[in-house]
Design a protein around this motif. Structure first.
Motif, PDB file in Angstrom:
ATOM      1  N   SER A  31       0.828  -1.202   0.000  1.00 34.65           N
ATOM      2  CA  SER A  31       0.000   0.000   0.000  1.00 34.65           C
ATOM      3  C   SER A  31       0.862   1.250   0.000  1.00 34.65           C
ATOM      4  CB  SER A  31      -0.926   0.014   1.221  1.00 34.65           C
ATOM      5  OG  SER A  31      -1.807  -1.095   1.204  1.00 34.65           O
ATOM      6  N   LYS A  32       0.583   2.133  -0.931  1.00 31.29           N
ATOM      7  CA  LYS A  32       1.273   3.417  -0.994  1.00 31.29           C
ATOM      8  C   LYS A  32       0.624   4.369   0.004  1.00 31.29           C
ATOM      9  CE  LYS A  32       4.094   6.293  -3.359  1.00 31.29           C
ATOM     10  NZ  LYS A  32       5.539   6.071  -3.632  1.00 31.29           N
ATOM     11  N   VAL A  33       1.399   4.845   0.983  1.00 33.63           N
ATOM     12  CA  VAL A  33       0.830   5.704   2.019  1.00 33.63           C
ATOM     13  C   VAL A  33       1.377   7.124   1.963  1.00 33.63           C
ATOM     14  CG1 VAL A  33       0.380   3.752   3.551  1.00 33.63           C
ATOM     15  CG2 VAL A  33       2.550   4.988   3.736  1.00 33.63           C
ATOM     16  N   ALA A  34       2.457   7.348   1.225  1.00 31.71           N
ATOM     17  CA  ALA A  34       3.050   8.678   1.127  1.00 31.71           C
ATOM     18  C   ALA A  34       4.057   8.677  -0.012  1.00 31.71           C
ATOM     19  CB  ALA A  34       3.745   9.067   2.434  1.00 31.71           C
ATOM     20  N   LYS A  35       4.518   9.851  -0.386  1.00 32.21           N
ATOM     21  CA  LYS A  35       5.550   9.940  -1.419  1.00 32.21           C
ATOM     22  C   LYS A  35       6.843   9.295  -0.948  1.00 32.21           C
ATOM     23  CE  LYS A  35       8.020  13.230  -4.366  1.00 32.21           C
ATOM     24  NZ  LYS A  35       8.210  14.676  -4.714  1.00 32.21           N
ATOM     25  N   GLU A  36       7.194   9.542   0.335  1.00 37.25           N
ATOM     26  CA  GLU A  36       8.400   8.951   0.898  1.00 37.25           C
ATOM     27  C   GLU A  36       8.170   8.582   2.366  1.00 37.25           C
ATOM     28  OE1 GLU A  36      12.436  10.636  -0.106  1.00 37.25           O
ATOM     29  OE2 GLU A  36      11.198  12.331  -0.712  1.00 37.25           O
ATOM     30  N   ARG A  58       9.313  14.862   4.938  1.00 37.02           N
ATOM     31  CA  ARG A  58       9.414  16.192   4.333  1.00 37.02           C
ATOM     32  C   ARG A  58       9.885  17.194   5.366  1.00 37.02           C
ATOM     33  NH1 ARG A  58       4.844  18.925   6.271  1.00 37.02           N
ATOM     34  NH2 ARG A  58       3.101  17.563   6.872  1.00 37.02           N
ATOM     35  N   ASN A  59      10.181  18.389   4.883  1.00 36.78           N
ATOM     36  CA  ASN A  59      10.433  19.518   5.770  1.00 36.78           C
ATOM     37  C   ASN A  59       9.092  20.093   6.222  1.00 36.78           C
ATOM     38  OD1 ASN A  59      13.306  19.824   5.914  1.00 36.78           O
ATOM     39  ND2 ASN A  59      13.298  20.348   3.744  1.00 36.78           N
ATOM     40  N   GLU A  87      14.461  17.123   7.041  1.00 31.29           N
ATOM     41  CA  GLU A  87      13.274  16.326   6.779  1.00 31.29           C
ATOM     42  C   GLU A  87      13.026  15.309   7.890  1.00 31.29           C
ATOM     43  OE1 GLU A  87      13.019  15.987   1.984  1.00 31.29           O
ATOM     44  OE2 GLU A  87      14.783  15.072   2.934  1.00 31.29           O
ATOM     45  N   ALA A  88      11.755  14.982   8.071  1.00 29.74           N
ATOM     46  CA  ALA A  88      11.349  13.983   9.059  1.00 29.74           C
ATOM     47  C   ALA A  88       9.973  13.462   8.673  1.00 29.74           C
ATOM     48  CB  ALA A  88      11.314  14.587  10.466  1.00 29.74           C
ATOM     49  N   ASN A  89       9.568  12.341   9.271  1.00 28.67           N
ATOM     50  CA  ASN A  89       8.229  11.800   9.041  1.00 28.67           C
ATOM     51  C   ASN A  89       7.211  12.597   9.849  1.00 28.67           C
ATOM     52  OD1 ASN A  89       8.741   9.575   7.269  1.00 28.67           O
ATOM     53  ND2 ASN A  89       9.688   8.502   8.985  1.00 28.67           N
ATOM     54  N   HIS A  90       6.198  13.134   9.156  1.00 31.24           N
ATOM     55  CA  HIS A  90       5.231  14.015   9.800  1.00 31.24           C
ATOM     56  C   HIS A  90       3.922  13.336  10.154  1.00 31.24           C
ATOM     57  CE1 HIS A  90       6.929  18.214   9.333  1.00 31.24           C
ATOM     58  NE2 HIS A  90       7.823  17.468   8.698  1.00 31.24           N
ATOM     59  N   ARG A  91       3.706  12.115   9.668  1.00 28.17           N
ATOM     60  CA  ARG A  91       2.381  11.519   9.813  1.00 28.17           C
ATOM     61  C   ARG A  91       2.492  10.058  10.221  1.00 28.17           C
ATOM     62  NH1 ARG A  91      -0.759   9.491   5.632  1.00 28.17           N
ATOM     63  NH2 ARG A  91       0.623  10.477   4.101  1.00 28.17           N
ATOM     64  N   ILE A  92       1.491   9.590  10.982  1.00 28.94           N
ATOM     65  CA  ILE A  92       1.348   8.185  11.352  1.00 28.94           C
ATOM     66  C   ILE A  92       0.167   7.621  10.576  1.00 28.94           C
ATOM     67  CG2 ILE A  92       0.831   6.594  13.234  1.00 28.94           C
ATOM     68  CD1 ILE A  92       2.058   8.776  15.096  1.00 28.94           C
ATOM     69  N   GLN A  93       0.394   6.487   9.937  1.00 32.51           N
ATOM     70  CA  GLN A  93      -0.661   5.870   9.135  1.00 32.51           C
ATOM     71  C   GLN A  93      -1.029   4.506   9.707  1.00 32.51           C
ATOM     72  OE1 GLN A  93      -2.343   7.120   6.223  1.00 32.51           O
ATOM     73  NE2 GLN A  93      -3.648   5.434   6.925  1.00 32.51           N
ATOM     74  N   GLU A 136      -1.414  13.359  12.386  1.00 27.83           N
ATOM     75  CA  GLU A 136      -0.206  14.184  12.368  1.00 27.83           C
ATOM     76  C   GLU A 136       0.023  14.756  13.769  1.00 27.83           C
ATOM     77  OE1 GLU A 136       1.661  18.071  10.054  1.00 27.83           O
ATOM     78  OE2 GLU A 136       0.331  16.684   8.978  1.00 27.83           O
ATOM     79  N   PRO A 137       1.028  14.283  14.482  1.00 28.21           N
ATOM     80  CA  PRO A 137       1.279  14.771  15.843  1.00 28.21           C
ATOM     81  C   PRO A 137       1.777  16.212  15.839  1.00 28.21           C
ATOM     82  CG  PRO A 137       3.015  13.271  15.160  1.00 28.21           C
ATOM     83  CD  PRO A 137       1.987  13.241  14.078  1.00 28.21           C
ATOM     84  N   ASP A 138       1.949  16.771  17.019  1.00 23.73           N
ATOM     85  CA  ASP A 138       2.357  18.173  17.138  1.00 23.73           C
ATOM     86  C   ASP A 138       3.738  18.425  16.542  1.00 23.73           C
ATOM     87  OD1 ASP A 138      -0.006  18.531  18.478  1.00 23.73           O
ATOM     88  OD2 ASP A 138       0.891  18.526  20.473  1.00 23.73           O
ATOM     89  N   ASN A 139       4.582  17.398  16.561  1.00 21.53           N
ATOM     90  CA  ASN A 139       5.920  17.481  15.996  1.00 21.53           C
ATOM     91  C   ASN A 139       6.171  16.215  15.181  1.00 21.53           C
ATOM     92  OD1 ASN A 139       6.921  19.893  17.722  1.00 21.53           O
ATOM     93  ND2 ASN A 139       6.231  18.406  19.250  1.00 21.53           N
ATOM     94  N   PRO A 140       7.109  16.263  14.233  1.00 19.40           N
ATOM     95  CA  PRO A 140       7.422  15.046  13.483  1.00 19.40           C
ATOM     96  C   PRO A 140       7.921  13.939  14.406  1.00 19.40           C
ATOM     97  CG  PRO A 140       8.378  16.983  12.430  1.00 19.40           C
ATOM     98  CD  PRO A 140       7.881  17.429  13.767  1.00 19.40           C
ATOM     99  N   VAL A 141       7.956  12.729  13.871  1.00 17.85           N
ATOM    100  CA  VAL A 141       8.484  11.589  14.619  1.00 17.85           C
ATOM    101  C   VAL A 141       9.804  11.164  14.003  1.00 17.85           C
ATOM    102  CG1 VAL A 141       6.253  10.775  15.411  1.00 17.85           C
ATOM    103  CG2 VAL A 141       7.155   9.938  13.229  1.00 17.85           C
ATOM    104  N   TRP A 142      10.630  10.526  14.827  1.00 14.51           N
ATOM    105  CA  TRP A 142      11.933  10.038  14.384  1.00 14.51           C
ATOM    106  C   TRP A 142      12.163   8.687  15.054  1.00 14.51           C
ATOM    107  CZ3 TRP A 142      14.939  12.521  10.803  1.00 14.51           C
ATOM    108  CH2 TRP A 142      16.207  12.006  10.578  1.00 14.51           C
ATOM    109  N   ASN A 143      12.624   7.703  14.276  1.00 13.26           N
ATOM    110  CA  ASN A 143      12.734   6.347  14.813  1.00 13.26           C
ATOM    111  C   ASN A 143      11.403   5.930  15.442  1.00 13.26           C
ATOM    112  OD1 ASN A 143      15.392   6.374  14.021  1.00 13.26           O
ATOM    113  ND2 ASN A 143      16.233   6.480  16.084  1.00 13.26           N
ATOM    114  N   PHE A 144      10.325   6.143  14.717  1.00 12.48           N
ATOM    115  CA  PHE A 144       8.968   5.925  15.220  1.00 12.48           C
ATOM    116  C   PHE A 144       8.837   4.542  15.847  1.00 12.48           C
ATOM    117  CE2 PHE A 144       4.499   4.576  14.090  1.00 12.48           C
ATOM    118  CZ  PHE A 144       3.881   5.304  15.093  1.00 12.48           C
TER     119      PHE A 144
END
Length: 456
Positions: free
Chosen positions: A169-174, A196-197, A203-209, A223-231
């Motif tokens: 499933s495609k959930v985002a561009k990257e 994205r920025n 850049e970081a992941n901005h959304r949880i799917q 979309e949380p208040d801040n991006p996630v990293w190593n989600f």
């Protein structure tokens, strides 16, 4: 970090984790795990498949005791290695990221070029090639499928038996290459996406799917208040999960709807490689105390480990760590300590000469219980990164891993802590004499993963 997969076997049981490459463990056959005969019988009977419990179902183990194994792993690591695997094109041909272990002790390894399945003797059973997409998140096992994500914005489910794609499933561009975790439970798969920025460091992941784990159909996004990293989402019951964003803010979210039940903590403008942990009725998060981007990275940039009440989100306690807490802690019973403990690796990666320590705190109040003073970064980059840069780049995979200073730790049934280091060693740690300092062969053992330096 390590570019080879190694397995330690003691009386037929697999154990512990190997750096960021092998974050796996399994349950002893005499404990809560299934016997081999039981597992085969259940696999033949479709009606009983739901009863199968995987030994180590995700990069952080199993719900509800993440990072804790019911098996006893070998303490003398160097003497217990049963087999090794390296890429047939050479040890620098790929980067490896996360493992899971099924009910038959088969091992699933994700890497920059795809996913591989091995049996317990190290024989490769199948390979899923993902290039030009890279699978840099640790996958999870769910209902006969291996579920992971790739950098081209796809969440992918593979058949555990064949390695064939069940759905994609495609959930985002990257999806970012930040070495997070794709997790699944209760028919729902979770992945970070939308790379994205802006972000504190680019850049970081901005959304949880959320996706239907059976079909791959999209369910909800948040979309949380801040991006996630190593989600790293961690399930806390049948209906909720927790995670932290890159500022250390904790969230509790309804798994099936995406509704936020509470959120708290964090430090705006900061960035961390760390993740959350659960245990003792609390959610533990980490953040760095210096705003990003930093004027200068040093090993002495402090951070904070915080404990929040799981039900209410209220802060219970917090402590300042003397070095950056750049990974997810482990919460469990540590040898010779009362109650539950929080194992917190602290280190600033990619800084030559910086030291790496492991701190263990009481899960009740944050009191420091013991310390291991680990190695320091001896080269310009971490072990294996510069040595394999040209070869990996030529293959079309990410040139450098740039791992955290420590891997996410795991705890075995005897309370021994296992953790990998950026210098290429896997450590087994235990405080035998109770003096609060790990020292000597009876308290520290290590194994060199053979990522030898040829450039510094």
């Amino acid at each position: 970090m390590a570019r080879a997969l190694l397995a330690a076997v003691a009386t037929g049981s697999l154990g512990f984790c190997l750096a960021d490459a092998v974050e796996g463990d399994c349950k002893d056959g005499e404990q809560q795990g299934l016997s081999f005969i039981q597992a085969k019988a259940m696999a033949r009977d479709p009606a009983s498949k739901k009863a199968v419990e995987y030994h180590w179902g995700s990069g952080r183990g199993n719900f509800p005791e993440y990072a804790v194994s019911h098996a006893t792993a070998p303490f003398e690591l160097a003497k217990k290695i049963a087999w090794t695997w390296s890429h047939p094109m050479g040890r620098f041909a790929t980067l490896t990221y996360g493992t899971a272990i099924d009910h038959q002790r088969n091992i699933y390894l994700s890497g920059a070029d795809g996913v591989r399945k091995f049996d317990e003797s190290g024989k490769q059973l199948w390979e899923y090639e993902s290039l030009p997409a890279e699978m840099m998140d640790a996958p999870s096992l769910h209902d006969g499928k291996v579920i992971g994500s790739d950098t081209k914005g796809n969440v992918v489910a593979l058949d555990m038996e064949t390695g064939k794609v069940v759905w994609k499933s495609k959930v985002a561009k990257e999806i970012g290459q930040d070495n997070g975790f794709t997790m699944a439970k209760g028919g729902v798969a979770l992945a970070a996406c939308d790379w994205r920025n802006p972000g504190p460091k680019g850049e970081a992941n901005h959304r949880i799917q959320a996706l239907n784990a059976s079909t791959g159909n999209l369910m909800w996004s948040y979309e949380p208040d801040n991006p996630v990293w190593n989600f790293l989402p961690l399930f806390v019951d049948d209906g909720d999960f927790v995670f932290q964003d890159l500022t250390g803010k904790a969230y509790r979210v309804d798994l099936h709807t995406g509704n936020v039940l509470w959120k708290n903590g964090g430090l705006d403008g900061t960035w961390t490689d760390g993740g959350a942990a659960v245990g003792n009725g609390m959610v533990f998060t980490v953040h760095n105390n210096e705003k990003a981007p930093l004027d200068g990275l040093t090993e002495f940039n402090p951070g904070t480990l915080s404990a929040f009440n799981l039900k209410t989100g209220d802060l219970v306690w917090k402590v300042v760590t003397p070095r950056p807490p750049n990974n997810a802690p482990a919460v469990g019973k540590v040898r010779n300590l009362d109650g539950l403990s929080v194992v917190m690796p602290v280190c600033q990666q990619v800084v030559p000469g910086s030291n790496c320590d492991v701190h263990v705190y009481s899960a009740d109040n944050g009191n420091l219980q013991w310390v291991f003073h680990g190695p320091q970064q001896t080269g310009l980059l971490q072990a294996g990164d510069m040595e394999g840069l040209a070869f990996r780049t030529a293959r079309g995979v990410r040139g450098m891993c740039l791992p955290n200073g420590w891997s996410a730790p795991s705890i075995d049934a005897e309370g021994t802590v296992f953790v990998g280091n950026e210098e290429g060693n896997l450590y087994a740690l235990r405080d035998v004499d109770g003096n609060g300092v790990i020292y000597g062969d009876d308290e520290m053992q290590s194994f060199d993963t053979k990522v030898l330096r040829t450039w510094a």
